[in-house]
Write a protein that holds these residues in place. Structure first.
Motif, PDB file in Angstrom:
ATOM      1  N   PHE A 146      -5.979   5.930   2.388  1.00  0.00           N
ATOM      2  CA  PHE A 146      -7.156   5.337   3.006  1.00  0.00           C
ATOM      3  C   PHE A 146      -7.416   3.963   2.393  1.00  0.00           C
ATOM      4  CE2 PHE A 146      -7.873   9.868   3.664  1.00  0.00           C
ATOM      5  CZ  PHE A 146      -8.297   9.910   4.988  1.00  0.00           C
ATOM      6  N   VAL A 147      -7.782   3.017   3.244  1.00  0.00           N
ATOM      7  CA  VAL A 147      -8.246   1.711   2.787  1.00  0.00           C
ATOM      8  C   VAL A 147      -9.671   1.560   3.290  1.00  0.00           C
ATOM      9  CG1 VAL A 147      -7.922  -0.775   2.807  1.00  0.00           C
ATOM     10  CG2 VAL A 147      -5.929   0.737   2.890  1.00  0.00           C
ATOM     11  N   ILE A 148     -10.618   1.451   2.348  1.00  0.00           N
ATOM     12  CA  ILE A 148     -12.029   1.374   2.685  1.00  0.00           C
ATOM     13  C   ILE A 148     -12.538  -0.022   2.364  1.00  0.00           C
ATOM     14  CG2 ILE A 148     -14.310   2.409   2.377  1.00  0.00           C
ATOM     15  CD1 ILE A 148     -12.156   4.374   3.335  1.00  0.00           C
TER      16      ILE A 148
ATOM     17  N   LEU B  17       0.853  -1.180   0.000  1.00  0.00           N
ATOM     18  CA  LEU B  17       0.000   0.000   0.000  1.00  0.00           C
ATOM     19  C   LEU B  17       0.888   1.228   0.000  1.00  0.00           C
ATOM     20  CD1 LEU B  17      -2.609  -1.047   2.731  1.00  0.00           C
ATOM     21  CD2 LEU B  17      -2.758  -1.386   0.251  1.00  0.00           C
ATOM     22  N   GLU B  18       0.726   2.055  -1.021  1.00  0.00           N
ATOM     23  CA  GLU B  18       1.547   3.253  -1.146  1.00  0.00           C
ATOM     24  C   GLU B  18       0.820   4.450  -0.553  1.00  0.00           C
ATOM     25  OE1 GLU B  18       2.088   3.533  -5.320  1.00  0.00           O
ATOM     26  OE2 GLU B  18       3.549   1.906  -5.421  1.00  0.00           O
ATOM     27  N   LYS B  19       1.599   5.379  -0.019  1.00  0.00           N
ATOM     28  CA  LYS B  19       0.998   6.578   0.533  1.00  0.00           C
ATOM     29  C   LYS B  19       0.412   7.430  -0.596  1.00  0.00           C
ATOM     30  CE  LYS B  19       1.687  10.511   3.583  1.00  0.00           C
ATOM     31  NZ  LYS B  19       2.609  11.380   4.318  1.00  0.00           N
ATOM     32  N   GLY B  20      -0.749   8.050  -0.302  1.00  0.00           N
ATOM     33  CA  GLY B  20      -1.357   8.963  -1.255  1.00  0.00           C
ATOM     34  C   GLY B  20      -2.354   8.321  -2.190  1.00  0.00           C
ATOM     35  N   LYS B  21      -2.969   7.197  -1.764  1.00  0.00           N
ATOM     36  CA  LYS B  21      -3.978   6.533  -2.585  1.00  0.00           C
ATOM     37  C   LYS B  21      -5.181   6.153  -1.719  1.00  0.00           C
ATOM     38  CE  LYS B  21      -0.983   4.476  -6.146  1.00  0.00           C
ATOM     39  NZ  LYS B  21      -0.630   3.217  -6.842  1.00  0.00           N
ATOM     40  N   ILE B  22      -6.321   6.017  -2.371  1.00  0.00           N
ATOM     41  CA  ILE B  22      -7.490   5.449  -1.713  1.00  0.00           C
ATOM     42  C   ILE B  22      -7.713   4.064  -2.307  1.00  0.00           C
ATOM     43  CG2 ILE B  22      -9.954   5.645  -1.239  1.00  0.00           C
ATOM     44  CD1 ILE B  22      -9.749   8.628  -1.467  1.00  0.00           C
ATOM     45  N   TYR B  23      -7.650   3.060  -1.448  1.00  0.00           N
ATOM     46  CA  TYR B  23      -7.834   1.680  -1.867  1.00  0.00           C
ATOM     47  C   TYR B  23      -9.223   1.198  -1.446  1.00  0.00           C
ATOM     48  CZ  TYR B  23      -2.710   1.450  -2.420  1.00  0.00           C
ATOM     49  OH  TYR B  23      -1.401   1.670  -2.794  1.00  0.00           O
ATOM     50  N   GLY B  24      -9.854   0.430  -2.303  1.00  0.00           N
ATOM     51  CA  GLY B  24     -11.069  -0.272  -1.926  1.00  0.00           C
ATOM     52  C   GLY B  24     -10.709  -1.722  -1.659  1.00  0.00           C
ATOM     53  N   LEU B  25     -11.061  -2.208  -0.474  1.00  0.00           N
ATOM     54  CA  LEU B  25     -10.804  -3.602  -0.111  1.00  0.00           C
ATOM     55  C   LEU B  25     -12.148  -4.319  -0.119  1.00  0.00           C
ATOM     56  CD1 LEU B  25      -8.839  -5.804   0.945  1.00  0.00           C
ATOM     57  CD2 LEU B  25      -9.380  -5.003   3.266  1.00  0.00           C
TER      58      LEU B  25
ATOM     59  N   ASP C  72     -16.177   5.358  -7.191  1.00  0.00           N
ATOM     60  CA  ASP C  72     -15.498   6.563  -7.669  1.00  0.00           C
ATOM     61  C   ASP C  72     -14.399   7.032  -6.711  1.00  0.00           C
ATOM     62  OD1 ASP C  72     -17.040   6.612  -9.929  1.00  0.00           O
ATOM     63  OD2 ASP C  72     -18.448   8.121  -9.192  1.00  0.00           O
ATOM     64  N   LEU C  73     -14.452   6.596  -5.455  1.00  0.00           N
ATOM     65  CA  LEU C  73     -13.418   6.976  -4.490  1.00  0.00           C
ATOM     66  C   LEU C  73     -12.154   6.138  -4.668  1.00  0.00           C
ATOM     67  CD1 LEU C  73     -15.483   7.163  -1.166  1.00  0.00           C
ATOM     68  CD2 LEU C  73     -14.614   9.105  -2.463  1.00  0.00           C
ATOM     69  N   MET C  74     -12.320   4.927  -5.166  1.00  0.00           N
ATOM     70  CA  MET C  74     -11.235   3.940  -5.145  1.00  0.00           C
ATOM     71  C   MET C  74     -10.285   4.114  -6.321  1.00  0.00           C
ATOM     72  SD  MET C  74     -13.546   0.562  -4.380  1.00  0.00           S
ATOM     73  CE  MET C  74     -14.757   0.497  -3.059  1.00  0.00           C
ATOM     74  N   GLU C  75      -9.079   4.559  -6.039  1.00  0.00           N
ATOM     75  CA  GLU C  75      -8.070   4.614  -7.098  1.00  0.00           C
ATOM     76  C   GLU C  75      -7.633   3.209  -7.470  1.00  0.00           C
ATOM     77  OE1 GLU C  75      -3.643   6.454  -8.079  1.00  0.00           O
ATOM     78  OE2 GLU C  75      -4.744   7.146  -6.315  1.00  0.00           O
ATOM     79  N   GLU C  76      -7.464   2.370  -6.453  1.00  0.00           N
ATOM     80  CA  GLU C  76      -7.120   0.971  -6.694  1.00  0.00           C
ATOM     81  C   GLU C  76      -8.079   0.086  -5.908  1.00  0.00           C
ATOM     82  OE1 GLU C  76      -3.141  -0.435  -6.443  1.00  0.00           O
ATOM     83  OE2 GLU C  76      -2.286   1.333  -7.427  1.00  0.00           O
ATOM     84  N   VAL C  77      -8.346  -1.079  -6.450  1.00  0.00           N
ATOM     85  CA  VAL C  77      -9.189  -2.050  -5.767  1.00  0.00           C
ATOM     86  C   VAL C  77      -8.367  -3.288  -5.446  1.00  0.00           C
ATOM     87  CG1 VAL C  77     -10.031  -3.014  -7.960  1.00  0.00           C
ATOM     88  CG2 VAL C  77     -11.349  -3.351  -5.867  1.00  0.00           C
ATOM     89  N   VAL C  78      -8.537  -3.772  -4.216  1.00  0.00           N
ATOM     90  CA  VAL C  78      -7.917  -5.019  -3.772  1.00  0.00           C
ATOM     91  C   VAL C  78      -9.070  -5.979  -3.509  1.00  0.00           C
ATOM     92  CG1 VAL C  78      -6.463  -6.165  -2.068  1.00  0.00           C
ATOM     93  CG2 VAL C  78      -6.015  -3.768  -2.702  1.00  0.00           C
ATOM     94  N   MET C  79      -9.100  -7.070  -4.258  1.00  0.00           N
ATOM     95  CA  MET C  79     -10.176  -8.040  -4.121  1.00  0.00           C
ATOM     96  C   MET C  79      -9.634  -9.290  -3.437  1.00  0.00           C
ATOM     97  SD  MET C  79     -12.840  -9.080  -7.197  1.00  0.00           S
ATOM     98  CE  MET C  79     -13.039  -7.361  -7.704  1.00  0.00           C
ATOM     99  N   ILE C  80     -10.314  -9.712  -2.368  1.00  0.00           N
ATOM    100  CA  ILE C  80      -9.882 -10.884  -1.607  1.00  0.00           C
ATOM    101  C   ILE C  80     -10.925 -11.983  -1.744  1.00  0.00           C
ATOM    102  CG2 ILE C  80      -9.483 -11.777   0.712  1.00  0.00           C
ATOM    103  CD1 ILE C  80      -8.091  -9.323   1.453  1.00  0.00           C
ATOM    104  N   LYS C  81     -10.453 -13.178  -1.979  1.00  0.00           N
ATOM    105  CA  LYS C  81     -11.341 -14.335  -2.086  1.00  0.00           C
ATOM    106  C   LYS C  81     -10.720 -15.509  -1.341  1.00  0.00           C
ATOM    107  CE  LYS C  81     -13.751 -17.238  -5.476  1.00  0.00           C
ATOM    108  NZ  LYS C  81     -13.985 -17.494  -6.921  1.00  0.00           N
ATOM    109  N   ASN C  82     -11.478 -16.063  -0.416  1.00  0.00           N
ATOM    110  CA  ASN C  82     -11.025 -17.233   0.353  1.00  0.00           C
ATOM    111  C   ASN C  82      -9.659 -17.017   0.994  1.00  0.00           C
ATOM    112  OD1 ASN C  82     -13.377 -18.611  -0.439  1.00  0.00           O
ATOM    113  ND2 ASN C  82     -12.384 -19.390  -2.291  1.00  0.00           N
ATOM    114  N   GLY C  83      -9.460 -15.816   1.543  1.00  0.00           N
ATOM    115  CA  GLY C  83      -8.232 -15.550   2.282  1.00  0.00           C
ATOM    116  C   GLY C  83      -7.023 -15.229   1.431  1.00  0.00           C
TER     117      GLY C  83
END
Length: 291
Positions: A187-189, A26-34, A199-210
């Motif tokens: 921010f990680v939301i 996770l880099e500083k200065g981004k909004i991530y969607g988890l 629209d907030l998420m610059e990057e998306v992190v998708m988790i499946k089954n851990g």
């Protein structure tokens, strides 16, 4: 560049492995969607990255320093998690809001009391009310205040808008973007209200089954995601050679999600319907019920 790095993170509760070999930067200065389904490991991952929970294996570092029991690193990290009586126990649940926020302020060296008071006023919170007497929406307001007023460089929020009405959710999104623009915080939301927050998420992190299924620029991901439908045999011909997900058949018809790889173009010359996907529908395609 300032960053938080997860290297081979695993977590086991009893005989159940909740997280498996998580490698994530996770880099500083981004909004991530988890995003992920219930039980995918999102909250566990956030709690490990903020040193609220030890990993069973692997390390989490902030600027190369291990975050576990490291006050210097933790001064830059805030995980404002969903408040509940069961999670925090009677000691916290019986506290008044003003005392809870005062306690929170001690943990964050850059705490912004003026911002906290602004949010209290906007949310019309009664700070003399006890945590265990508050509605779900009010509890969300308290966690939002802690997250934003902490001024932590890396701020994690787990279901921040749970219980909020549409007006308050819109205000939160606006305030989050304002804070991000002014400070450059990360921010990680983590949220299930995906489409609202896309629209907030610059990057998306998708988790499946851990496990981390993907980590990608949100707009670039959506620009290569499509839904193809039509007669089954024609859909199969049109999508041959593409990365395919979530195939559904109904009679002679069929639909499938495809993700274009670099250099690939959409299929042409076939009698099929091709539609772009929003993030919520893509999530369902990639992480929905297994056949």
């Amino acid at each position: 560049m300032e960053s938080i790095v997860c290297n081979g993170i695993g977590k086991i509760y009893g005989k159940k492995q909740v997280l498996k070999d998580i490698n994530l930067t996770l880099e500083k200065g981004k909004i991530y969607g988890l995003i992920g389904r219930n039980g995918a490991g999102k909250t566990t991952l956030l709690s490990i990255m903020s040193a609220q929970n030890p990993a069973s294996e692997g390390t989490v570092t902030w600027n190369g320093e291990n975050v576990w029991e490291n006050r210097k690193a933790l001064d830059h990290i805030c995980f404002s998690r969903e408040l509940s009586i069961n999670l925090y126990g009677s000691g916290v649940s019986g506290m008044k809001v003003k005392d809870y926020l005062k306690t929170a302020s001690y943990y964050y060296p850059n705490w912004d009391q003026a911002l906290a008071e602004e949010l209290i006023k906007k949310f019309e919170l009664n700070t003399k009310q006890r945590i265990n007497k508050m509605s779900k929406g009010m509890l969300s307001m308290v966690t939002i205040i802690v997250a934003l007023a902490s001024k932590a460089d890396f701020t994690f929020m787990d279901e921040p808008v749970a219980g909020l009405d549409v007006v308050m959710r819109d205000y939160f999104y606006h305030k989050l973007m304002e804070e991000y623009t002014e400070t450059g915080r990360t921010f990680v939301i983590s949220t299930h209200i995906i489409e609202e927050a896309t629209d907030l998420m610059e990057e998306v992190v998708m988790i499946k089954n851990g496990e981390v299924l993907l980590k990608e620029n949100t707009q670039e991901l959506l620009e290569r995601s499509y839904h193809v439908s039509g007669l089954a045999e024609v859909v199969d011909q049109a999508t041959e050679g593409y990365e395919r997900h979530h195939e559904e058949k109904m009679g002679r018809s069929k639909s499938v999600t495809i993700l274009l790889e670099e250099g690939q173009k959409l299929p042409e010359g076939y009698d099929v319907t091709i539609q772009p996907l929003n993030l919520e529908k893509l999530f369902v395609s990639l992480c929905g019920m297994e056949e």
